[in-house]
Design a protein around this motif. Structure first.
Motif, PDB file in Angstrom:
ATOM      1  N   GLU A 907     -10.720 -38.086  75.360  1.00  0.00           N
ATOM      2  CA  GLU A 907     -11.148 -37.009  76.251  1.00  0.00           C
ATOM      3  C   GLU A 907      -9.991 -36.641  77.167  1.00  0.00           C
ATOM      4  O   GLU A 907      -9.223 -37.501  77.588  1.00  0.00           O
ATOM      5  CB  GLU A 907     -12.356 -37.467  77.075  1.00  0.00           C
ATOM      6  N   ARG A 908      -9.878 -35.354  77.453  1.00  0.00           N
ATOM      7  CA  ARG A 908      -8.794 -34.876  78.315  1.00  0.00           C
ATOM      8  C   ARG A 908      -9.436 -34.151  79.495  1.00  0.00           C
ATOM      9  O   ARG A 908     -10.365 -33.362  79.299  1.00  0.00           O
ATOM     10  CB  ARG A 908      -7.899 -33.886  77.571  1.00  0.00           C
ATOM     11  N   GLY A 942      -4.174 -38.720  83.944  1.00  0.00           N
ATOM     12  CA  GLY A 942      -3.393 -37.490  83.864  1.00  0.00           C
ATOM     13  C   GLY A 942      -4.323 -36.313  83.625  1.00  0.00           C
ATOM     14  O   GLY A 942      -5.291 -36.415  82.882  1.00  0.00           O
ATOM     15  N   LEU A 943      -4.027 -35.186  84.260  1.00  0.00           N
ATOM     16  CA  LEU A 943      -4.799 -33.976  83.975  1.00  0.00           C
ATOM     17  C   LEU A 943      -4.214 -33.327  82.737  1.00  0.00           C
ATOM     18  O   LEU A 943      -3.001 -33.273  82.577  1.00  0.00           O
ATOM     19  CB  LEU A 943      -4.676 -32.980  85.120  1.00  0.00           C
ATOM     20  N   TYR A 944      -5.084 -32.809  81.908  1.00  0.00           N
ATOM     21  CA  TYR A 944      -4.613 -32.138  80.686  1.00  0.00           C
ATOM     22  C   TYR A 944      -4.367 -30.668  80.991  1.00  0.00           C
ATOM     23  O   TYR A 944      -3.398 -30.073  80.558  1.00  0.00           O
ATOM     24  CB  TYR A 944      -5.680 -32.284  79.615  1.00  0.00           C
ATOM     25  N   HIS A 986       2.201 -33.436  77.889  1.00  0.00           N
ATOM     26  CA  HIS A 986       3.226 -34.475  77.743  1.00  0.00           C
ATOM     27  C   HIS A 986       2.896 -35.688  78.586  1.00  0.00           C
ATOM     28  O   HIS A 986       3.172 -36.808  78.184  1.00  0.00           O
ATOM     29  CB  HIS A 986       4.597 -33.942  78.186  1.00  0.00           C
ATOM     30  N   THR A 987       2.309 -35.443  79.759  1.00  0.00           N
ATOM     31  CA  THR A 987       2.079 -36.586  80.637  1.00  0.00           C
ATOM     32  C   THR A 987       0.765 -37.282  80.348  1.00  0.00           C
ATOM     33  O   THR A 987       0.612 -38.439  80.656  1.00  0.00           O
ATOM     34  CB  THR A 987       2.098 -36.127  82.108  1.00  0.00           C
ATOM     35  N   CYS A 988      -0.215 -36.570  79.776  1.00  0.00           N
ATOM     36  CA  CYS A 988      -1.505 -37.259  79.643  1.00  0.00           C
ATOM     37  C   CYS A 988      -1.851 -37.660  78.218  1.00  0.00           C
ATOM     38  O   CYS A 988      -2.764 -38.432  78.026  1.00  0.00           O
ATOM     39  CB  CYS A 988      -2.623 -36.435  80.268  1.00  0.00           C
ATOM     40  N   VAL A 989      -1.146 -37.153  77.228  1.00  0.00           N
ATOM     41  CA  VAL A 989      -1.457 -37.593  75.861  1.00  0.00           C
ATOM     42  C   VAL A 989      -0.580 -38.793  75.554  1.00  0.00           C
ATOM     43  O   VAL A 989       0.620 -38.652  75.329  1.00  0.00           O
ATOM     44  CB  VAL A 989      -1.201 -36.462  74.845  1.00  0.00           C
ATOM     45  N   THR A 990      -1.190 -39.980  75.607  1.00  0.00           N
ATOM     46  CA  THR A 990      -0.373 -41.177  75.438  1.00  0.00           C
ATOM     47  C   THR A 990      -0.743 -41.927  74.163  1.00  0.00           C
ATOM     48  O   THR A 990      -0.287 -43.025  73.944  1.00  0.00           O
ATOM     49  CB  THR A 990      -0.585 -42.115  76.634  1.00  0.00           C
ATOM     50  N   ASN A 991      -1.599 -41.310  73.337  1.00  0.00           N
ATOM     51  CA  ASN A 991      -2.010 -42.054  72.140  1.00  0.00           C
ATOM     52  C   ASN A 991      -1.378 -41.498  70.872  1.00  0.00           C
ATOM     53  O   ASN A 991      -1.903 -41.679  69.787  1.00  0.00           O
ATOM     54  CB  ASN A 991      -3.544 -42.056  72.016  1.00  0.00           C
TER      55      ASN A 991
END
Length: 1626
Positions: A907-908, A942-944, A986-991
């Motif tokens: 979820e973002r 992180g906000l998406y 870039h900052t919140c998608v870490t998977n």
């Protein structure tokens, strides 16, 4: 302001009071800003201290003259006191406490301060001016001053009307003094300019020049201008620059935000690049650096020095453009480490794309024992308790008829009417009688007991609602109260239809006034709303009701489990369901509330809540009647007009109980003036309905602070927790005067996100303060269970969902048994999964825990829960943080929505807020970047996406709040129309999977061969049939050259028509027989020899429109022994763009002469041409229109067939201009090959609709007919623009069997004729004659286009098997061509993930991530292809992806270059395999593809090998170690939104840039940004770096219809695209 030098606390009390009064007048809008300034200055004049203000504390601060010239006044005198004692609350003024807990705000400030080390430079998006104007919402109403939100806290009244004075009215002191306080609350890079160092000995700094902000940032100067102040400070302070129209903080917290920001280094670019990070770079001896936009010059410094704005990109390429500066900024920002470390893994199979990160060993885990269910006190037995609620009404109606039941207020807050119990009873009975007996004709009864009826009454008319509700209860029909539908576009309107449908409602009760106001059709009927069942409307005004006959009495049975009423409830997804409440539950709930709240007969209650549902209905309509309470109903509209009305009502009626929300407390404080006559001493209970919200604590505290002096007792504030399903879950009982107030829980946000309760002691910044909501209701049993999975009991220190077992709760979702089971029939289980009993519980949808003394604490709702990377976040907490960021002047307080969307397996978080119309672009961007950092620090999430939409455009709930599920739907559909957006993938998608590490090349040939053999793979190669000397051996032996073939045809069959040229009307405008063509060629050859004095072997440029002149000129050159170079003529309307290419080819080919027409000759020499090229240096130009009839002395015959016949120049998709040499032998072999493949003879006709300038198009147009003798019907593609159906009607008219076209032509027909097939049919167009329609291309077949073409024209008789494609490249103009014999082209589905790893994995049709590929036609006779690993140059096995190499007699002989790059030539044209068959010479096509042996048989009976082209190697994007084909990403992007016409992608310094053409209105532009980002992430696992939205037609396309992505990239970097919007994703 002028009071900066005044110590306000030292002023006399009366002056302070007058100042406070002034502040209030301003905030209420009763005085203009100007008047305010005047009066204030007058009041303070005697007290102003003339000395300059001392710098605060110990750090030397240069004063910061703000770039905002108009500063609104501080909100109240007490602000200065608060700066010292931050915790004290202020009385009065406009302090906004709704979302604001002190702790929270301090946390936000501290969080933002943390960022001062990490300079975060967010590049600001670039907008075109037209989009900058807030999108067309003029039609919409401006937001009212409260901006009407249900939880709206900003009844700022008309304060926004008092505009701040224009800049020129303010004296320099105003800002000088202000800046000395350092109270700027916002930072933006432009104004780094204005922080001059005050020269010692000078009280005031000199005003700096103001620069007009530009919308796009200027270059970042490399040499920062330095200047030395005389006394350099020890540590240069970092000043947050100011914003235009910045109002100083209105809140007590603001001061702290200010101080914190004064050191902070978050500098989003307002209109210049980020300021240098002086903390790290500047040597201590220097003063602070100043960053200048490149058009400013500092005195005493050379202009050149300040302008050096060259910058190097990551590749070390110097770039000089605004765009690249931004991208550089973005890259720098992205280099900051991400928080969650990526798990070290890479799975190369399709099963697991995403690995869940390893669990963090430090994650807090619940340690307590298993919770024991909590029991409420027993429900007391009362002797005179009525058997049903209707019975209570009957009793009061009979015995206390004069007693008031309900007072309704008019819009001004004055009582409108009072309904007595007698009236309420008699009218309800009348309605019940009418409903049961008077609706249909005599003997039919429309309503029977148990039927459901909708109640549609406005909020301003409680009396009609009460009568309708009780009338239904008495008639034993089930009321379903819903909101009044105002328009077809109401938020969630179709969902209400779902509710009415699931409840089987066919009848709606309403009032006459309300019915008149409903939207009607032109015929005057009530409009049918989308998704609604057909309703019969019944008016319930008294005059329409029938008095019952003497003997009729309503039937009042003892309460049972049948439904009494249905309350609507909207779920997180937006579905509206009906919670059915049984008669006994309704009665028991009233009893439990009476006991818990200690209601007494005859009390007065003020109700501000919605009386149709929840607390407003339970207390204000049901329990009130049970206890003969007098209810005063204060509608929402009154509250908006007069926020203090409910307090006044409590005072006037000496009310004992008031029922409010935090919003109402807040509004009352905002509107509060020292009304000494208001007293709240009569209140014994102030019930706060949303006491479970994160901001309720501070609302309650602040309200108490203000009104304690008005007799409000602290112990009467009673927060409670409720939900539609479980009804009242818990309520704080009124306390005993003097008893200590309940304690608060201060919880760690980190713990909460893991669902664990941890008391927060050390890190104050991420703490949440919650108040209890009292004890469980009487007669209820409560447990806490895990919110997800089976309902397992939680541990004592674990947060879970509250579940209730009680007779007083909802019984089911009406008409939805499946949903009901999961919510109303939950049996909790213990840790081993064993049920703990038989009794069913109801899920309340509230998350919470049981604190000490069995007090219940609620920390959030299930529907506001966002699960990001396995951690829980509460939407309300995020809202609170966002709104604590700064005194909000960018967005409206109550108009903010937080939700999550699922993108790429997680979820973002998305935040959408309404932007104030007066907020500038920079303000908004500033606010957005700070919200990002605050949420990042406090919530560690992180906000998406953060989007701001124009005021009043978000969908509203009936009471003005935001309709979250509709907002989310708009966001996902791309119909939100934001005016500002910031994406942070870039900052919140870490998977994302770990990038692939390529294996080093250097595998030995033996191992590769063995590998192939072991796997049982055959080498991936394929060949066309032999080009043996078949039927026309004589012709071949005789005529090795085309010139000979033409002469032979002119002798043997002179009048055979070879060419027919058509115009747009389909009329033949030119033909050429064999002899005519021969004669025309002779004339041209003679002219070349005489006029041009051309030597043999020299190059001659042919510049002709598509037609027969071009063909004649080509053979003329061959006759004269020159080498023709065919060039597309310049476009007369666009010389500036097209002429330079012509010039370039002429220069590169060193042409000795140009053959052209008269018109073009004029163009070449025109003034317009002179503007773009040097027209004086053209080679000899010969116009071939009217040549004399001459014959050349002899016709040239080349000594060997290896001599060059012509040069083929073309611009590749990567923007490279390449010319290849085609020998006479290659020409003959190619023509022969085509003749065999397509079975071309002199009796045949083919139609060609192609550009004749290069590649196979030129060969078919000019060469093939002369060789094979068939007739070619030539259709110039540009003629289709004026007559779309030209090509198709020609096919039909001439009964053509074989036709050749380009993708551009096919697309024109598909888009332009899609709707006209019936019309064409009527005109007699019939395509059943077409056997093969071949698309000539140098790319992967466009399957979707050819499919839709076949489908569209199937009705005209086009066979589905007819359409196929050809494939050619620079090194070999025709590798494949479908032809007439052999199997149909086959389609395979390959797995896209494997393709990125350069592997081919075939999957079934419809498999996820599958990509359909169509065979590129049959391999031509004489051609061999092999698939080779481009790195090792070894052959690959069947179905492996590699470069296509080709060997054939018609390969080109090499590149035509002026520099003699022989190495490249050898590499591309004559290269050998590294092992396997090292003898054969191959040419490299530069395309990736694979060969697959199919089950089909070819002409010779062998199994057929199909060649599949995947894409050009030069075009592929190497990202994250994987290989991507732009067209795959573009296909996904084009599907993302209906307004995307075409898109193109390219990379720049490892950033993926997506350019999309917008075919909708410009207000859709920003909608595309999140959708494009989502789709590329979902389908390709890539994060888009930059999204560029441009106008249609901006993406350059070449004549073959291929996108010129490199040209696009160059234009983008040179800032020549004039984009509508550029978004830089963080």
């Amino acid at each position: 302001m002028a009071d900066r030098g005044v110590d306000l606390s030292a002023l006399p009390k009366e002056v302070r009071d007058q100042l406070a009064e002034l502040d209030l007048e301003l905030s209420e809008g009763d005085i203009t800003q100007k008047g305010y300034e005047k009066k204030r200055t007058k009041l303070l004049a005697p007290y102003i201290i003339q000395a300059p203000a001392p710098p605060p504390q110990n750090d030397v601060r240069p004063p910061a003259p703000s770039s905002s010239s108009h500063a609104a006044p501080p909100s109240s005198s007490s602000r200065y006191r608060e700066r010292r004692s931050r915790r004290t609350h202020r009385s009065g003024g406009t302090r906004d406490d709704r979302y604001r807990s002190d702790i929270h705000t301090e946390a936000v400030q501290a969080a933002l301060a943390k960022h001062k080390q990490e300079k975060m430079a967010l590049p600001m998006p670039t907008k075109r001016r037209s989009t900058y104007v807030q999108s067309p919402i003029n039609t919409r109403t401006p937001p009212d001053s409260s901006s009407g939100s249900e939880d709206e806290s900003s009844a700022r009244r008309q304060s926004s009307v008092a505009a701040p004075p224009p800049s020129h009215l303010q004296s320099p002191e105003t800002w000088a003094n202000r800046s000395a306080q350092g109270s700027s609350t916002s930072s933006s890079a432009s104004s780094t300019l204005s922080h001059g160092e005050a020269k010692p000995g000078q009280g005031q700094p000199q005003p700096q020049p103001q620069y007009k902000p530009q919308y796009q940032p200027l270059y970042q100067p490399h040499h920062q201008p330095q200047y030395q102040p005389q006394h350099p400070p020890q540590n240069p302070p970092q000043h947050p620059p100011q914003h235009p129209n910045q109002h100083p903080p209105q809140q007590s917290r603001a001061a702290a935000v200010t101080d914190m920001l004064a050191q902070s280094r978050i500098a989003p670019s307002e209109n210049s690049a980020p300021p240098p990070d002086v903390t790290a770079v500047a040597p201590p001896s220097r003063g602070p650096r100043v960053d200048l936009p490149s058009n400013a010059v500092v005195r005493g410094m050379s202009r050149g020095q300040s302008r050096s704005s060259m910058m190097e990109t990551a590749d070390g390429v110097p770039v000089n453009s605004r765009v690249s500066t931004k991208i550089q900024q973005l890259l720098n920002t992205l280099k900051r480490p991400k928080r969650p470390p990526l798990s070290e893994f890479f799975t190369d199979d399709s099963e697991e794309i995403v690995e869940v990160p390893e669990p963090d060993p430090n994650t807090p885990k619940p340690e307590g024992r298993q919770i024991i269910p909590v029991k409420g006190e027993p429900l007391g037995v009362v002797s005179n308790w009525p058997p049903a609620l209707q019975a209570a009404l009957a009793r009061w109606g009979a015995t206390q008829g004069k007693s008031p039941a309900l007072t309704a207020l008019d819009i001004t807050g004055k009582p409108l009417y009072t309904l007595t119990y007698g009236k309420l009873w008699s009218r309800s009975v009348k309605l019940a009688y009418t409903l049961l007996n008077k609706l249909g004709t005599k003997n039919e009864q429309i309503l029977k007991p148990g039927d459901r009826v909708a109640l549609v009454y406005p909020n301003s008319d409680p009396g009609m609602f009460w009568v309708a509700f009780y009338g239904c209860l008495l008639a034993e029909v089930i009321p379903v109260p819903i909101e009044v539908p105002l328009s077809r576009k109401d938020a969630g309107i179709s969902q209400v239809g779902f509710l009415l449908g699931s409840c089987g409602v066919g009848l709606a009760l309403t009032s006459e006034i309300c019915l008149k106001g409903l939207p009607k059709t032109p015929t005057g009927e009530i409009m049918q709303y989308k998704g609604w069942p057909r309703l019969k409307w019944v008016i319930t005004d008294s005059k329409y009701l029938t008095k019952p006959s003497k003997d009729w009495q309503p039937h009042i049975p003892t309460a049972n489990t049948d439904p009494a009423y249905i309350e609507y409830k909207a779920s997180k997804e937006g579905t509206v369901v009906g919670v059915a409440v049984s008669k006994v539950a309704m009665l028991t709930h009233c009893q439990a509330l009476t006991q818990a709240c200690n209601y007494c007969e005859g009390e007065t209650l003020v109700n501000v809540l919605d009386f149709k549902k929840e607390m407003g209905l339970w207390h204000g309509v049901l329990t009130a009647v049970m206890n003969r309470i007098h209810t005063i109903s204060v509608p929402y509209a009154v509250m908006k007009a007069c926020p203090l009305s409910w307090v006044q009502r409590v005072h006037i009626h000496k009310a004992r109980v008031a029922l409010v929300k935090c919003r109402d407390l807040h509004w009352a404080m905002m509107a509060h003036r020292d009304q000494r006559d208001t007293s709240l001493a009569s209140l014994r209970m102030l019930i706060v309905a949303d006491g479970a919200n994160p901001w309720s604590v501070s609302s309650c505290d602040a309200f108490l602070n203000v009104f304690q002096s008005h007799g409000l007792k602290p112990e009467v504030i009673c927060p409670c927790a409720t939900s539609p399903e479980a009804m009242t879950v818990a309520i704080r009982r009124p306390g005993v005067p003097g008893a200590p107030l309940p304690a608060r829980a201060i919880l760690s946000m980190g713990g909460l996100s893991h669902g664990v309760i941890r008391v927060n002691t050390e890190d104050k910044n991420s703490a949440l303060t919650v108040q209890d909501v009292g004890h469980v209701m009487p007669g209820a049993l409560m447990c806490i269970v895990r919110p997800d999975g089976p309902p397992q009991l939680c541990k004592t220190d674990e947060i879970g969902e509250i579940i209730i077992n009680s007779r007083a709760g909802g019984t089911m979702y009406y008409g939805l048994p499946g949903l009901t089971k999961n919510t109303f029939e939950v049996i909790p289980v213990n840790a081993n999964g064993v049920p703990i009993g038989e009794i069913p519980f109801v899920r309340s949808g509230l998350l919470g825990f049981v604190g000490p003394g069995s007090l219940i604490f609620v920390v959030g709702k299930i529907e506001g829960l966002l699960m990001v990377s396995g951690r829980r976040h509460n939407a309300d907490d995020l809202v609170a943080t966002a709104l604590a960021v700064e005194p909000v002047k960018t967005v409206y307080r109550g108009r903010i929505a937080v939700f999550s969307v699922t993108v790429f397996y997680d979820e973002r978080v998305v935040i959408v807020a309404e932007q104030r119309p007066d907020a500038s672009e920079e303000d908004s961007f500033q606010w957005m970047s700070r919200v990002l950092q605050a949420i990042d620090s406090i919530h560690q999430v992180g906000l998406y996406c953060l989007a701001l939409v124009p005021a009043n455009t978000l969908p509203k709930t009936p009471l003005g709040g935001i309709h979250i599920s509709d907002t989310k739907q708009f966001f996902l559909d791309g119909s939100l129309h934001p005016c500002n957006i910031l994406m942070c993938p870039h900052t919140c998608v870490t998977n994302l999977p770990k990038p692939r590490q390529k294996q080093p090349v250097g595998v030995g040939p033996a191992s590769v061969m063995v590998g192939n053999l072991v796997a049982g793979k055959r080498i991936a190669q394929a060949a066309g049939r032999d080009l043996g000397m078949i039927e026309d051996q004589d012709l071949v032996r005789k005529h090795q050259y085309l010139t000979e073939a033409l002469q032979w045809r002119a002798q043997t069959d002179p009048d055979h028509v070879l060419y027919v040229l058509l115009n747009a009307k389909g009329v033949t405008v030119g033909t050429a027989t064999c002899v005519q063509l021969h004669k025309r060629a002779e004339k041209i050859a003679a002219a070349l020899m005489e006029k041009g004095s051309i030597n043999t072997g020299e190059n001659v440029v042919l510049l002709y429109p598509p037609g027969i002149d071009l063909i004649a000129a080509f053979y003329g050159c061959l006759y004269a022994g020159c080498v023709p170079v065919n060039v597309r003529p310049p476009h007369p309307q666009n010389l500036a763009a097209t002429l330079p290419t012509v010039r370039m080819i002429i220069d590169v080919s060193k042409a000795a002469c140009i053959l052209t027409t008269q018109n073009l000759m004029r163009t070449l020499r025109s003034k317009e041409a002179a503007a773009s090229v040097n027209i004086k240096t053209w080679p000899t130009i010969i116009d071939t229109d009217d040549l004399p009839r001459r014959r050349p002395p002899q016709i040239y015959k080349p000594p060997t067939a290896e001599m060059i016949a012509y040069l083929d120049f073309s611009v590749s998709t990567t923007g490279m201009l390449t010319g290849v040499k085609i020998s006479h032998a290659a020409v003959s072999a190619l023509c022969r090959s085509i003749k065999l493949q397509c079975e071309l003879y002199s009796s045949r006709q083919i139609a060609i609709c192609l550009d004749p300038y290069c590649g196979l198009g030129f060969v078919l147009w000019c060469l093939a007919s002369v060789y094979s003798g068939h007739q070619s019907i030539l259709i110039p593609p540009f003629e289709l623009e004026s007559c779309l159906s030209l090509w198709l009607s020609t096919l039909s008219q001439y009964r053509i069997r074989d036709t050749f076209c380009s993708y551009s032509v096919m697309e024109l027909c598909t888009k332009g004729l899609g709707t006209q097939t019936e019309l064409l049919k009527a005109r007699g167009v019939n395509l059943s004659c077409v056997r093969s329609c071949v698309v000539i291309a140098e790319e992967r077949p466009r399957l979707a286009l050819s499919h839709s073409f076949s489908k569209l024209f199937k009705d005209l008789g086009l066979s589905s098997r007819a359409v196929s494609t050809a494939f050619g490249s620079r090194v070999n103009l025709a590798v494949c061509l479908q032809g007439t014999t052999g199997p149909d082209p086959c389609t395979v589905y390959v797995d896209m993930k494997s393709l990125r790893h350069d592997r081919v994995r075939l999957v079934e049709r419809g498999a996820p991530q599958s990509l359909p590929l169509m065979e590129s036609g049959k391999i031509l006779p004489g051609v061999r292809v092999i698939i080779v690993n481009p790195e090792t140059r070894g052959p690959l096995g069947d179905s492996h992806l590699g470069e296509i190499w080709v060997n054939s007699p018609h390969n080109a002989s090499g590149y035509y270059t002026i520099y003699g790059e022989e190495s490249l030539q050898a590499d591309h044209f004559n290269t050998k395999l590294s092992f396997g068959d090292p003898q054969t010479l191959w040419a490299r096509t530069g395309y990736l593809g694979f060969v697959k042996r199919t089950e089909l048989l070819d002409a010779s009976g062998d199994r057929h090998d199909a060649l599949f082209v995947v894409g050009s190697l030069d075009e592929t994007l190497e990202l994250r170690g994987l290989r991507y084909h732009p067209t795959d990403i573009e296909t996904s992007v084009s599907r993302a939104h209906r307004s995307i016409a075409e898109s193109a992608v390219f990379t720049w310094t490892n950033l993926l840039v997506v350019v999309s053409e917008l075919c909708g209105s410009e207000q859709d532009a920003l909608d595309l940004v999140p959708l494009i980002t989502n789709v590329v992430l979902e389908e390709h696992h890539l994060i888009v770096g930059v999204v560029v939205i441009v106008d249609p037609g901006v993406i350059p396309i070449n004549s073959r219809g291929e996108k010129q992505r490199m040209h696009l990239r160059d234009s983008f970097l040179a800032d020549q695209l004039d984009p509508i919007y550029v978004a830089y994703n963080m």
